[in-house]
Design a protein around this motif. Structure first.
Motif, PDB file in Angstrom:
ATOM      1  N   ALA A 296       1.061  -1.043   0.085  1.00 51.01           N
ATOM      2  CA  ALA A 296       0.430   0.289  -0.299  1.00 51.01           C
ATOM      3  C   ALA A 296       0.981   1.508   0.327  1.00 51.01           C
ATOM      4  N   CYS A 297      -0.239   2.428  -0.365  1.00 55.15           N
ATOM      5  CA  CYS A 297       1.052   3.703  -0.636  1.00 55.15           C
ATOM      6  C   CYS A 297       1.538   4.110   1.192  1.00 55.15           C
ATOM      7  N   GLY A 298       2.025   4.609   1.470  1.00 51.42           N
ATOM      8  CA  GLY A 298       2.808   4.927   3.269  1.00 51.42           C
ATOM      9  C   GLY A 298       3.137   3.826   3.774  1.00 51.42           C
ATOM     10  N   ILE A 299       3.451   2.822   3.011  1.00 46.57           N
ATOM     11  CA  ILE A 299       4.059   1.400   3.562  1.00 46.57           C
ATOM     12  C   ILE A 299       5.658   1.580   3.258  1.00 46.57           C
ATOM     13  N   ALA A 300       6.278   1.779   4.355  1.00 45.39           N
ATOM     14  CA  ALA A 300       7.758   2.130   3.735  1.00 45.39           C
ATOM     15  C   ALA A 300       8.034   0.917   3.125  1.00 45.39           C
ATOM     16  N   GLY A 301       9.410   0.542   2.760  1.00 48.04           N
ATOM     17  CA  GLY A 301      10.247  -0.468   2.471  1.00 48.04           C
ATOM     18  C   GLY A 301      11.175  -0.094   2.487  1.00 48.04           C
ATOM     19  N   TYR A 302      11.814  -1.444   3.320  1.00 46.62           N
ATOM     20  CA  TYR A 302      13.652  -1.394   3.382  1.00 46.62           C
ATOM     21  C   TYR A 302      14.633  -2.322   2.729  1.00 46.62           C
ATOM     22  N   ASP A 303      15.896  -1.244   2.263  1.00 46.61           N
ATOM     23  CA  ASP A 303      17.920  -1.746   2.205  1.00 46.61           C
ATOM     24  C   ASP A 303      18.280  -2.077   2.553  1.00 46.61           C
ATOM     25  N   GLN A 304      18.707  -3.409   2.978  1.00 47.89           N
ATOM     26  CA  GLN A 304      19.811  -3.545   3.704  1.00 47.89           C
ATOM     27  C   GLN A 304      21.118  -3.914   2.409  1.00 47.89           C
TER      28      GLN A 304
END
Length: 281
Positions: free
Chosen positions: A196-204
């Motif tokens: 959904a829009c507004g949900i963060a994604g994380y790159d590690q």
């Protein structure tokens, strides 16, 4: 900007709470295909006779044990912010083929092999922590890890945060080059994101050198259509604009005001790499 994030955060909490009262659904990162190989992430994962934590324990499996997904069971278990189906599996152990049920949250989100090493990415637990901008808000934070295994021996493990359950809709795990960082054998990239829009994604990003894993600062990306966005990335030495023996953090964000005018903000900082560790310049 803080006002928008606060409203979105409270909305997400309310929606998620309402959904939880009606039903539980599995996180997308724990959806595995039937008749496909998978690997155990959580050490000493229990194999049960039926899909329940109260069912008889038949066996326990170590990290990196390969299993075959026979069937996804409809039973769903939630532990912290991790929500996963139970799976019927088969596996080879002590020259014998066995079957049973395991909880999907104990399996790898992704795994790779290179140069004789097995690299595993998975979720380990959920912890409660205060929001950095709004300490009065307590959030459930998932903790993930990347493990490197040689044979049956765990060589090293690097842990990091991966947001809440809303950010576990999709996940990837890949091996990249050393990005021309001195003494680095290869780079691993683990990613999770929401739908959904507004949900963060994380790159590690995790560097691998001398049988050690070195986690770099985590990157976060989030946006809501054309209303706002926040992006973060690294520029490595082998990228356009990269510099030797360093990696550059770049951030850009945009927010539209009530007159639909864009307000942009950019920032950058450089981390120096000495062949063994990094530090902020």
């Amino acid at each position: 900007m803080k006002g928008i994030f606060t409203i979105i955060l409270l909305f997400i909490i309310q929606v998620f709470s309402a959904q939880e009262k009606d039903y539980a659904y599995a996180n997308g990162v724990f959806r595995f295909e039937e008749n496909k190989a998978q690997k155990v992430f959580t050490d000493w994962t229990r194999v049960r006779q039926s899909p329940s934590v109260d069912a008889q324990i038949l066996d326990s499996l170590q990290t990196n044990q390969q299993v075959l997904i026979i069937k996804q069971d409809e039973t769903i278990l939630k532990l912290g912010e991790r929500i996963a189906n139970w799976y019927k599996i088969s596996y080879q152990k002590d020259d014998k083929t066995s079957e049973g049920y395991v909880w999907g949250g104990n399996l790898c989100v992704g795994y790779r092999n290179k140069n004789g090493y097995d690299f595993l990415f998975g979720l380990t637990k959920t912890v409660n922590k205060k929001d950095k901008q709004y300490p009065e808000i307590i959030i459930n934070q998932n903790i993930a890890a990347v493990k490197v295994v040689e044979g049956n021996m765990l060589i090293d493990e690097a842990s990091f945060e991966t947001g809440s359950g809303e950010s576990l809709s999709y996940g990837t795990f890949n091996i990249e080059s050393n990005h021309k960082l001195q003494n680095v054998e290869l780079t691993l990239k683990a990613m999770v994101s929401g739908e959904a829009c507004g949900i963060a994604g994380y790159d590690q990003y995790v560097l691998f050198k001398d049988k050690k894993l070195i986690a770099l600062p985590q990157l976060m990306n989030v946006g809501d259509a054309d209303v706002y966005y926040h992006t973060e990335e690294f520029i490595f030495p082998n990228d356009k604009g990269g510099v030797p023996n360093a990696f550059i953090f770049k951030m850009e964000e945009m927010e539209k005001d009530d007159k639909d005018r864009e307000k942009k903000k950019k920032a950058s900082k450089t981390y120096l790499w000495n062949g063994n560790s990094y530090k902020l310049n």
